[in-house]
Design a protein around this motif. Structure first.
Motif, PDB file in Angstrom:
ATOM      1  N   THR A 110       0.817  -1.220   0.000  1.00  0.00           N
ATOM      2  CA  THR A 110       0.000   0.000   0.000  1.00  0.00           C
ATOM      3  C   THR A 110       0.843   1.260   0.000  1.00  0.00           C
ATOM      4  OG1 THR A 110      -0.146   0.141   2.430  1.00  0.00           O
ATOM      5  CG2 THR A 110      -1.792  -1.223   1.299  1.00  0.00           C
ATOM      6  N   SER A 111       2.173   1.108   0.243  1.00  0.00           N
ATOM      7  CA  SER A 111       3.011   2.308   0.324  1.00  0.00           C
ATOM      8  C   SER A 111       4.281   2.244  -0.520  1.00  0.00           C
ATOM      9  CB  SER A 111       3.397   2.571   1.783  1.00  0.00           C
ATOM     10  OG  SER A 111       4.184   1.499   2.289  1.00  0.00           O
ATOM     11  N   THR A 112       4.559   1.124  -1.162  1.00  0.00           N
ATOM     12  CA  THR A 112       5.811   1.023  -1.923  1.00  0.00           C
ATOM     13  C   THR A 112       5.860   2.029  -3.075  1.00  0.00           C
ATOM     14  OG1 THR A 112       4.830  -0.737  -3.301  1.00  0.00           O
ATOM     15  CG2 THR A 112       6.148  -1.428  -1.388  1.00  0.00           C
ATOM     16  N   TRP A 113       4.714   2.466  -3.577  1.00  0.00           N
ATOM     17  CA  TRP A 113       4.664   3.392  -4.699  1.00  0.00           C
ATOM     18  C   TRP A 113       4.748   4.854  -4.265  1.00  0.00           C
ATOM     19  CZ3 TRP A 113       0.476   6.711  -4.425  1.00  0.00           C
ATOM     20  CH2 TRP A 113      -0.558   6.333  -3.554  1.00  0.00           C
ATOM     21  N   LYS A 114       4.817   5.057  -2.942  1.00  0.00           N
ATOM     22  CA  LYS A 114       4.852   6.423  -2.424  1.00  0.00           C
ATOM     23  C   LYS A 114       6.288   6.881  -2.182  1.00  0.00           C
ATOM     24  CE  LYS A 114       0.412   5.969   0.015  1.00  0.00           C
ATOM     25  NZ  LYS A 114      -0.256   6.054   1.347  1.00  0.00           N
ATOM     26  N   ASP A 115       6.474   8.187  -2.079  1.00  0.00           N
ATOM     27  CA  ASP A 115       7.790   8.760  -1.773  1.00  0.00           C
ATOM     28  C   ASP A 115       8.006   8.761  -0.265  1.00  0.00           C
ATOM     29  OD1 ASP A 115       8.575   9.255  -4.409  1.00  0.00           O
ATOM     30  OD2 ASP A 115       7.402  11.107  -4.460  1.00  0.00           O
ATOM     31  N   VAL A 116       7.996   7.578   0.309  1.00  0.00           N
ATOM     32  CA  VAL A 116       8.228   7.366   1.741  1.00  0.00           C
ATOM     33  C   VAL A 116       9.115   6.134   1.879  1.00  0.00           C
ATOM     34  CG1 VAL A 116       6.015   8.398   2.431  1.00  0.00           C
ATOM     35  CG2 VAL A 116       6.151   5.931   1.964  1.00  0.00           C
ATOM     36  N   PRO A 117       9.784   5.967   3.006  1.00  0.00           N
ATOM     37  CA  PRO A 117      10.627   4.775   3.172  1.00  0.00           C
ATOM     38  C   PRO A 117       9.831   3.480   3.025  1.00  0.00           C
ATOM     39  CG  PRO A 117      11.121   6.392   4.860  1.00  0.00           C
ATOM     40  CD  PRO A 117       9.884   6.888   4.153  1.00  0.00           C
ATOM     41  N   CYS A 118      10.468   2.479   2.476  1.00  0.00           N
ATOM     42  CA  CYS A 118       9.835   1.160   2.362  1.00  0.00           C
ATOM     43  C   CYS A 118       9.598   0.580   3.750  1.00  0.00           C
ATOM     44  CB  CYS A 118      10.722   0.207   1.570  1.00  0.00           C
ATOM     45  SG  CYS A 118      11.044   0.691  -0.135  1.00  0.00           S
ATOM     46  N   THR A 119       8.520  -0.146   3.876  1.00  0.00           N
ATOM     47  CA  THR A 119       8.242  -0.828   5.131  1.00  0.00           C
ATOM     48  C   THR A 119       7.591  -2.169   4.830  1.00  0.00           C
ATOM     49  OG1 THR A 119       7.245  -0.600   7.333  1.00  0.00           O
ATOM     50  CG2 THR A 119       5.955   0.192   5.457  1.00  0.00           C
ATOM     51  N   CYS A 120       7.343  -2.941   5.857  1.00  0.00           N
ATOM     52  CA  CYS A 120       6.725  -4.262   5.705  1.00  0.00           C
ATOM     53  C   CYS A 120       5.476  -4.356   6.556  1.00  0.00           C
ATOM     54  CB  CYS A 120       7.712  -5.360   6.100  1.00  0.00           C
ATOM     55  SG  CYS A 120       9.061  -5.609   4.925  1.00  0.00           S
ATOM     56  N   ALA A 121       4.597  -5.263   6.175  1.00  0.00           N
ATOM     57  CA  ALA A 121       3.345  -5.470   6.897  1.00  0.00           C
ATOM     58  C   ALA A 121       2.985  -6.947   6.859  1.00  0.00           C
ATOM     59  CB  ALA A 121       2.234  -4.634   6.268  1.00  0.00           C
ATOM     60  N   PRO A 122       2.197  -7.412   7.829  1.00  0.00           N
ATOM     61  CA  PRO A 122       1.754  -8.809   7.803  1.00  0.00           C
ATOM     62  C   PRO A 122       0.908  -9.090   6.574  1.00  0.00           C
ATOM     63  CG  PRO A 122       1.410  -7.838   9.973  1.00  0.00           C
ATOM     64  CD  PRO A 122       1.761  -6.714   9.050  1.00  0.00           C
ATOM     65  N   ALA A 123       1.109 -10.272   5.987  1.00  0.00           N
ATOM     66  CA  ALA A 123       0.368 -10.688   4.797  1.00  0.00           C
ATOM     67  C   ALA A 123      -0.252 -12.055   5.037  1.00  0.00           C
ATOM     68  CB  ALA A 123       1.294 -10.724   3.589  1.00  0.00           C
ATOM     69  N   SER A 124      -1.319 -12.349   4.307  1.00  0.00           N
ATOM     70  CA  SER A 124      -2.062 -13.594   4.522  1.00  0.00           C
ATOM     71  C   SER A 124      -1.469 -14.780   3.775  1.00  0.00           C
ATOM     72  CB  SER A 124      -3.528 -13.407   4.096  1.00  0.00           C
ATOM     73  OG  SER A 124      -3.602 -13.049   2.722  1.00  0.00           O
ATOM     74  N   TYR A 125      -0.376 -14.575   3.054  1.00  0.00           N
ATOM     75  CA  TYR A 125       0.268 -15.688   2.358  1.00  0.00           C
ATOM     76  C   TYR A 125       1.619 -15.993   3.006  1.00  0.00           C
ATOM     77  CZ  TYR A 125       2.299 -11.661  -0.174  1.00  0.00           C
ATOM     78  OH  TYR A 125       2.893 -10.475  -0.508  1.00  0.00           O
ATOM     79  N   GLY A 126       2.120 -17.205   2.793  1.00  0.00           N
ATOM     80  CA  GLY A 126       3.316 -17.674   3.472  1.00  0.00           C
ATOM     81  C   GLY A 126       4.582 -17.031   2.934  1.00  0.00           C
ATOM     82  N   GLY A 127       5.621 -17.068   3.719  1.00  0.00           N
ATOM     83  CA  GLY A 127       6.919 -16.545   3.333  1.00  0.00           C
ATOM     84  C   GLY A 127       7.975 -17.009   4.305  1.00  0.00           C
ATOM     85  N   LEU A 128       9.199 -16.553   4.100  1.00  0.00           N
ATOM     86  CA  LEU A 128      10.325 -17.000   4.925  1.00  0.00           C
ATOM     87  C   LEU A 128      10.544 -16.146   6.161  1.00  0.00           C
ATOM     88  CD1 LEU A 128      12.902 -17.930   2.135  1.00  0.00           C
ATOM     89  CD2 LEU A 128      11.488 -19.466   3.510  1.00  0.00           C
ATOM     90  N   ILE A 129       9.892 -14.983   6.224  1.00  0.00           N
ATOM     91  CA  ILE A 129       9.990 -14.144   7.417  1.00  0.00           C
ATOM     92  C   ILE A 129       8.625 -14.193   8.089  1.00  0.00           C
ATOM     93  CG2 ILE A 129      10.520 -11.864   8.329  1.00  0.00           C
ATOM     94  CD1 ILE A 129      12.132 -11.313   5.833  1.00  0.00           C
TER      95      ILE A 129
END
Length: 484
Positions: free
Chosen positions: A419-438
């Protein structure tokens, strides 16, 4: 000691029955108040009936002992006369487990460990190795942080060990079905389920993954493998976090060093599991490169990793899968539909789904086929040995679990916050409903000790975005956040 304990149990049952027969005849006691003595094969079993939903065998009169079993086949030349003994560089304090699970019990339960030679401190499986490994997980085989009211503290800790050992028998047991051809069912079972910790390597004792000249008869045989033993899983993210080793040696039969086939008591496999175990080891100040040298799982004795790796896998959730330990102890949230069907609280069934995606139920005959059936039968046997309840028969299998673990909806991993990667703000992470390594450990579904890791994991995710944005299909043009 075990035989004497079981004999006393039967005598007490008989005394109870005789003393209360008059009250029973007068209608003052009902059937559920009497301890019934039945015949199971040629071994009497006493069962405490607490109601229609409690089908658990509490203990058998005679679980035999290691000396009564036929000798197992031995492979190789046996343990060396001198070796590096299991040690703990962290000197972790003794576990509560050691106060009740003794060396004598371990050696009675696993007389054929280490390819038939028996427990040996020179080889991967011994009481000393088990004891050291358990100290890193003080909740294992203890009543610490167990809050269910279904079982007593004593029952909970014994059921925990029974579950771990049941999976170890299926994964690395001798599994000698020929015992049932010459012995009664009870005697055969007493020896069959004493066959745990037999194999070191997947496909053992003679593993086709290894050089036929060194097929797995010493722990060092796993230092290289044929291509079938690579077990290297690759994707942009897996390769970034847990890259497989490309090293080779001049051995045409087994030239590869990056071999991530199954090793240990319940056999961790694939590079991402070796890598995640390596990450955990670093949190306890043990620095080892298992991606470069995966066979250290079998050869490292300071601390002994063969048991430690298996305990780590048993004790650690990997969303959407809870830890097997947490399921057996009831420290998990199965969701409303599963709970309504009885699949919640401290049960055994879903642990088979976690370790090998098996839900075929229990076979009617002994020892039955491999897979979930054998895990269930082994759990029953170890619960009987420890004189503790198995729990309801229906939930010993995951066969009828309405909603599989990967279909219970909640957030599972940290991913870039799209929701924010396309904005001129620092990148961040958020919980997602699909699996991953983190992993993201939803506090409603995982114990607080794991949910406490979420802040660290979020920062780890953010760092990975800047370190390697392409693995998330990000670049400076499409994701302006990378400019900050």
């Amino acid at each position: 000691m075990l035989l004497w304990h079981n004999l006393l149990s039967v005598l007490n049952a008989l005394v109870y029955t005789v003393e209360n027969m008059e009250e029973y005849e007068n209608g003052l006691l009902d059937d559920s108040s009497i301890i019934n003595t039945t015949i199971n094969g040629d071994s009497r079993v006493h069962q405490h009936n607490e109601g229609p939903d409690d089908n658990s065998i509490v203990s058998a009169v005679d679980y035999g002992n290691a000396s009564s079993c036929p000798k197992a086949a031995k492979y190789g030349t046996g343990p060396p006369e001198s070796c590096t003994q299991p040690t703990d560089p962290n000197n972790m304090p003794a576990s509560e487990l050691e106060s009740w699970f003794t060396r004598e019990m371990f050696e009675d339960l696993f007389p054929f460990a280490n390819l038939g030679w028996g427990p040996s401190s020179c080889w991967p499986y011994s009481y000393d190795a088990f004891k050291i490994a358990s100290r890193y997980f003080p909740e294992f085989g203890t009543s610490i942080n167990v809050n269910n009211t279904v079982y007593t503290a004593d029952e909970n800790k014994k059921r925990d060990l029974a579950a771990f050992f049941a999976h170890a028998v299926q994964e690395t047991g001798e599994n000698n079905i020929a015992l049932y051809d010459t012995l009664s069912d009870q005697d055969a079972s007493n020896c069959f389920y004493r066959g745990g910790f037999y194999n070191w390597f997947e496909g053992g004792p003679t593993s086709s993954f290894l050089d036929p000249k060194t097929p797995g008869y010493t722990p060092a045989d796993g230092n290289s493998c044929a291509s079938a033993g690579l077990y290297c899983s690759a994707s942009d993210q897996i390769t970034y976090f847990y890259p497989c080793s490309n090293s080779t040696i001049s051995n045409t039969a087994a030239p590869y060093k990056g071999c991530y086939f199954g090793r240990g008591a319940i056999q961790i496999s694939y590079n991402y599991n070796y890598g995640q175990f390596q990450d955990w080891l670093r949190t306890v100040n043990i620095k080892v490169d298992l991606l470069k040298e995966p066979n250290l799982v079998m050869t490292k004795m300071d601390p002994p990793l063969a048991v430690l790796a298996s305990l780590w896998f048993y004790m650690t959730p990997q969303p959407p899968k809870p830890a097997m330990h947490d399921i057996v102890m009831g420290n998990w949230n199965s969701g409303a539909k599963n709970a309504a069907a009885g699949y919640d609280g401290p049960i055994f069934g879903p642990t088979s789904l976690i370790i090998n995606n098996e839900c075929s139920g229990e076979d009617p005959t002994n020892p039955g086929g491999p897979g979930e059936s054998r895990r269930i039968k082994a759990f029953k046997w170890f619960c009987g040995y420890f004189d503790t309840p198995t729990g309801p028969e229906a939930t010993l299998s995951c066969k009828n679990m309405p909603v599989p673990l990967d279909q219970i909806f909640y957030n599972l991993s940290y991913q870039p916050d799209w929701t924010s990667t396309w904005k001129d703000v620092p990148c961040t992470c958020a919980p997602a409903s699909y699996g991953g390594l983190i992993f993201y450990y939803d506090p409603d579904y995982y114990p607080s000790s794991f949910a406490a890791q979420n802040d660290y994991n979020r920062i780890k995710c953010i760092a990975s975005i800047y370190a390697n944005p392409s693995m998330y299909s990000m670049d400076n043009k499409t994701s302006p956040c990378l400019n900050y």
